[in-house]
Design an enzyme around this catalytic site. Structure first.
Site, PDB file in Angstrom:
ATOM      1  N   ARG A  53      24.776  42.597  66.123  1.00 34.24           N
ATOM      2  CA  ARG A  53      25.599  41.566  65.506  1.00 34.24           C
ATOM      3  C   ARG A  53      26.004  41.962  64.081  1.00 34.24           C
ATOM      4  O   ARG A  53      27.174  41.876  63.699  1.00 34.24           O
ATOM      5  CB  ARG A  53      24.779  40.277  65.500  1.00 34.24           C
ATOM      6  CG  ARG A  53      25.474  39.058  64.978  1.00 34.24           C
ATOM      7  CD  ARG A  53      24.464  37.913  64.981  1.00 34.24           C
ATOM      8  NE  ARG A  53      24.970  36.798  64.224  1.00 34.24           N
ATOM      9  CZ  ARG A  53      25.368  35.654  64.774  1.00 34.24           C
ATOM     10  NH1 ARG A  53      25.291  35.472  66.071  1.00 34.24           N
ATOM     11  NH2 ARG A  53      25.852  34.689  64.013  1.00 34.24           N
ATOM     12  N   TYR A 123      44.589  49.676  37.847  1.00 31.96           N
ATOM     13  CA  TYR A 123      43.386  50.281  37.265  1.00 31.96           C
ATOM     14  C   TYR A 123      43.396  51.784  37.571  1.00 31.96           C
ATOM     15  O   TYR A 123      43.732  52.185  38.692  1.00 31.96           O
ATOM     16  CB  TYR A 123      42.158  49.608  37.875  1.00 31.96           C
ATOM     17  CG  TYR A 123      40.860  50.250  37.501  1.00 31.96           C
ATOM     18  CD1 TYR A 123      40.377  50.200  36.194  1.00 31.96           C
ATOM     19  CD2 TYR A 123      40.092  50.911  38.444  1.00 31.96           C
ATOM     20  CE1 TYR A 123      39.186  50.790  35.843  1.00 31.96           C
ATOM     21  CE2 TYR A 123      38.887  51.502  38.112  1.00 31.96           C
ATOM     22  CZ  TYR A 123      38.439  51.444  36.810  1.00 31.96           C
ATOM     23  OH  TYR A 123      37.256  52.034  36.468  1.00 31.96           O
ATOM     24  N   ASP A 189      43.935  42.649  43.065  1.00 28.53           N
ATOM     25  CA  ASP A 189      42.799  42.892  42.190  1.00 28.53           C
ATOM     26  C   ASP A 189      42.812  41.776  41.145  1.00 28.53           C
ATOM     27  O   ASP A 189      43.671  41.733  40.279  1.00 28.53           O
ATOM     28  CB  ASP A 189      42.905  44.277  41.547  1.00 28.53           C
ATOM     29  CG  ASP A 189      41.641  44.647  40.777  1.00 28.53           C
ATOM     30  OD1 ASP A 189      41.007  43.731  40.207  1.00 28.53           O
ATOM     31  OD2 ASP A 189      41.286  45.846  40.744  1.00 28.53           O
ATOM     32  N   LYS A 214      32.766  43.255  35.452  1.00 22.02           N
ATOM     33  CA  LYS A 214      33.499  42.782  34.294  1.00 22.02           C
ATOM     34  C   LYS A 214      33.153  41.309  34.009  1.00 22.02           C
ATOM     35  O   LYS A 214      32.048  41.025  33.618  1.00 22.02           O
ATOM     36  CB  LYS A 214      34.997  43.016  34.505  1.00 22.02           C
ATOM     37  CG  LYS A 214      35.334  44.411  35.080  1.00 22.02           C
ATOM     38  CD  LYS A 214      34.995  45.557  34.135  1.00 22.02           C
ATOM     39  CE  LYS A 214      35.027  46.923  34.795  1.00 22.02           C
ATOM     40  NZ  LYS A 214      36.284  47.278  35.456  1.00 22.02           N
TER      41      LYS A 214
END
Ligand SMILES: *Cc1c(COP(=O)(O)O)cnc(C)c1O
Length: 428
Positions: A53, A123, A189, A214
């Protein structure tokens, strides 16, 4: 973990209580940290069923956790809380933001196709991962929403976007972007905005991703990533996370979960300080331009100002100080700010993207060498302004001295190469 009662809670209350619904029944007040790398199995057959599972992406249900790489209760608590804050069915937590980005790219390939469309700026690490094609993704980089619509193909598995974008704080209209992506799922993001200021799934994005290192962690002491999504995506992401060993460590998950409790408070306080710092920077001699989503001209579509997409501008600022040499001198001259990569911490950070976070990015997409990125923390903004003023003054005094000694050209080249070698040594 039941969430039905909490659907009625407002976001600030959810941040404090989500993922902790069973604590009272357990007789504890803080969340336990489950460090078990393996779990006792109830029997051969139910053990095998539980493994099957989890390895195929399912939820633990009332089965065994089997092995930490497949499932961990402390990680699951954080996932439940983050999902509630993002308004998502579920969430999947990773050992870092880049582990999360990697898993999403692999899942998108598997589910829909190996082509990706990436809207720059992104980024540096994400840009680099896409540009190298390391995970078998072929990426078309674009720089506008119109270009996204033109780049999408039948085998496009993912459209990647960041808003506000790293490092220059461009804002992308998610409603328009999702429309341009058509049938292709959109990954946002959401690291800079956090779910406090922006919930991408509300605008039709399939996935909202965080470097939880962050703002979510918020104190510069934990590395982690998380993806909020629906159950189908989670079923694709969990087996990849299990196979690649990318699950968050339980102690990291504990810290990220604890970080959520003060996230709304921190985000709003840091944002208020950033507003003051950004307005002071606009007036500061030696600062050519300031990008901050709360300033006129930085939000042409009214995504923040009119509240169409964001509840506030956040606490990241980008400034252009004209040259790499001046940027380096300022980054090295501050005392209250820490010159360091990363962001979203309770203390203020400053860094030079073109030589650090965005160093591996292709020349045409690299930020201007005069750009500095500031992450504003919880200090008194007046102290941060004093620090920046002093560092700029100092930079200009040095600049003038070496100008007369060596000439501007030589001085600039020298400072740039010195910055480069230091950045190369420091890059993780
Ligand atoms: C830092 C960051 C990442 C990468 O996250 P890590 O936790 O460092 O792996 C991804 N996206 C954005 C916007 C970031 O700031």
């Amino acid at each position: 973990m039941t969430t039905s009662n909490d659907a009625r809670l407002r976001p600030d209350s959810l941040a404090v209580h989500a993922g902790r619904e069973d604590l009272r029944a357990l007789g504890v007040h803080a969340t336990p940290i489950d460090l078990s790398s393996t779990s006792p199995l109830p029997g051969v057959e139910p053990g095998g069923d539980a493994y099957e599972r989890l390895a195929t992406g399912g939820d633990i249900g009332d089965g065994s956790a089997v092995y930490q790489r497949l499932w961990n209760p402390t990680v699951a608590r954080f996932e439940s809380a983050l999902a509630q804050l993002e308004g998502a069915e579920t969430a999947v937590a990773f050992a870092s933001g880049m582990a999360a980005v990697s898993a999403v790219l692999m899942a998108a390939r598997q589910r829909r196709g190996s082509h990706a469309v990436a809207l720059r700026p992104l980024y540096g690490g994400t840009d680099h991962l896409l540009a190298t094609g390391l995970l078998g993704t072929e990426t078309t980089f674009v720089d506008s929403i119109d270009a996204v619509a033109r780049a999408v193909r039948p085998d496009t598995g993912l459209v990647v976007v960041e808003t506000p974008a790293n490092p220059t704080l461009e804002l992308i209209d998610l409603d328009a972007l999702v429309a341009a992506a058509g049938a292709a799922p959109v990954l946002v993001d959401n690291t800079f905005a956090t779910p406090v200021l922006q919930r991408p799934l509300r605008h039709g994005a399939a996935l909202s991703l965080h470097s939880a290192t962050k703002y979510i962690g918020g104190h510069g002491d934990v590395l982690g990533g998380v993806v909020a999504c629906d159950d189908d995506w989670a079923h694709a992401l969990r087996p990849i996370r299990a196979i690649t060993g990318a699950i968050a460590h339980p102690f990291s998950a504990y810290l990220m979960h604890r970080g959520l409790q003060t996230l709304p408070l921190r985000v709003r306080a840091q944002q208020a300080a950033a507003e003051v710092v950004a307005r002071a920077l606009v007036e500061m001699p030696g600062v050519r331009s300031v990008r901050f989503p709360g300033l006129d001209g930085c939000d042409p579509a009214g995504l923040v100002g009119a509240g169409r997409q964001m509840a506030g501008p956040g606490s990241m600022i980008a400034i252009d100080v004209g040259s790499a040499a001046r940027a380096a001198a300022i980054a090295e001259g501050v005392e209250l700010f820490t010159h360091a990569v990363s962001l979203g911490s309770v203390d203020s950070l400053i860094q030079h993207p073109s030589s650090l976070t965005h160093r591996p990015v292709a020349a045409e997409a690299k930020p201007h060498p005069g750009v500095l990125r500031l992450s504003i923390g919880l200090e008194d903004p007046a102290d941060l302004i004093d620090d920046l003023e002093r560092a700029i003054e100092l930079a200009d005094r040095h600049g003038t001295l070496s100008h007369s000694a060596a000439g501007m050209r030589g001085e600039t080249a020298e400072a740039t190469s010195a910055t480069r070698s230091r950045a190369a040594a420091a890059r993780p």
